[in-house]
Design an enzyme around this catalytic site. Structure first.
Site, PDB file in Angstrom:
ATOM      1  CB  SER A 132       4.539  -1.715  -6.759  1.00 52.80           C
ATOM      2  OG  SER A 132       4.599  -0.844  -5.644  1.00 52.80           O
ATOM      3  CE1 TYR A 145      -0.434   0.836  -8.203  1.00 52.48           C
ATOM      4  CE2 TYR A 145       0.809   0.439  -6.195  1.00 52.48           C
ATOM      5  CZ  TYR A 145       0.786   0.709  -7.545  1.00 52.48           C
ATOM      6  OH  TYR A 145       1.965   0.855  -8.238  1.00 52.48           O
ATOM      7  CE  LYS A 149       1.249  -2.118  -9.564  1.00 49.57           C
ATOM      8  NZ  LYS A 149       1.634  -2.265 -10.986  1.00 49.57           N
TER       9      LYS A 149
END
Length: 314
Positions: A132, A145, A149
């Site tokens: 991402s 999150y 990542k």
């Protein structure tokens, strides 16, 4: 392919099926997998379906065993399974935060731990992780999150170093920006407003094409989405200005106006079949125009700020 029941994983499955590849599709929810499998078979692909949860590493052996038993081995393993939570760190329950990290980062390590020994035994293999833009920048309300990542990007880099002795093995990272998938609405949420992809938004098919190209001609990292370049530059070169802008931009572009009560979303367990789809409800073309304007404005501000600093320093 782990994470194949919706979004980017769904699109990638269709792309590989159209290319004539044989597929093993895996995710937590069987109904979503069966739907994707039917579409891939309609495209002429041979498909096996395995229910697996990356937080239970033993279930990944079943995925590998299905590929070995049904197709003789694994040439490419695509891993896009991920969950998300919105909210300030102090508002997110520890159980939710930990499960996001367990799924998105430790689950990726479990996939690598399953795939790489098999690649070594057969002498080749491509492992493609779904990364991402948020693995290279920071934004509020998405701490679990983003931490995952960032960790995945580091893990992939280490895995490349550890497989340098095996030239037939490739470890790749495909890192998109905002994508029109259900992940935002399916996310756990403790921010009070449903999340949405900030502009500009790409369709999942665009990311799937990048994954397919990476599988055919492996590259270390593939970034998807032109706006990501500008955002990364702002984050790296102008950190104070970036930190000033990212909060308001996130509240305006990354959170919708639709209220939501605290919810675990799909973090702890899969959602009903209605939560599994290829696309989200957003319209990439319209949002892309807004994002282009926003990106251009941000670049202009950064450039003016940089020039002003340069003049002051002379």
């Amino acid at each position: 392919m782990t994470g194949a029941s919706s979004g980017i994983g769904h699109a990638a499955a269709l792309a590989f099926a159209a290319a004539g590849d044989r597929l093993v599709l895996a995710a937590r929810a069987r109904p979503g997998l069966d739907k994707v499998a039917a579409q891939c078979r309609a495209a002429g692909a041979e498909v096996l379906v395995v229910t697996a949860d990356v937080t239970r590493p033993g279930s990944l052996d079943a995925v590998a065993d299905a590929a070995a038993g049904g197709f003789g081995g694994i040439d490419v393993w695509v891993h896009t399974a991920a969950v998300m939570v919105y909210g300030r760190l102090e508002d997110v329950p520890a159980e939710i935060f930990d499960r996001v990290v367990e799924t998105d980062l430790l689950g990726s390590a479990a996939v690598a731990r399953t795939a790489l020994p098999r690649f070594r035994a057969q002498g080749h293999g491509v492992l493609v992780f779904g990364g991402s833009l948020l693995g290279t920048i920071a934004a509020p309300y998405m701490s679990a999150y983003i931490a995952s990542k960032w960790g995945l990007r580091a893990l992939v880099r280490v895995l490349r170093l550890e497989t340098r002795d095996a030239p037939g093995i490739h470890v790749c990272l495909v890192a998109p920006g905002a994508v029109n998938t259900p992940v935002y609405r399916n996310a756990a949420n403790f921010a009070g407003r449903i999340g949405r992809p900030p502009p500009p938004v790409d369709p999942p098919e665009k990311v799937a094409r990048a994954i397919l190209r990476c599988a055919e001609r492996p590259r270390a990292t593939v970034n998807v989405g032109a706006a990501g370049t500008f955002v990364r530059l702002g984050f790296t070169l102008f950190p104070r200005l970036y930190d000033t802008l990212v909060g308001p931009l996130m509240r305006r572009g990354g959170l919708s106006r639709e209220p939501v009560a605290p919810t675990p979303g799909n973090v702890l367990a899969p959602l009903p079949p209605s939560g599994h789809s290829l696309h989200g409800p957003w319209k990439p073309r319209r949002v892309l125009r807004a994002g282009t304007v926003l990106g251009a404005a941000a670049v202009t501000v950064l450039a003016v700020r940089g020039l002003a600093r340069g003049r002051t320093g002379r």
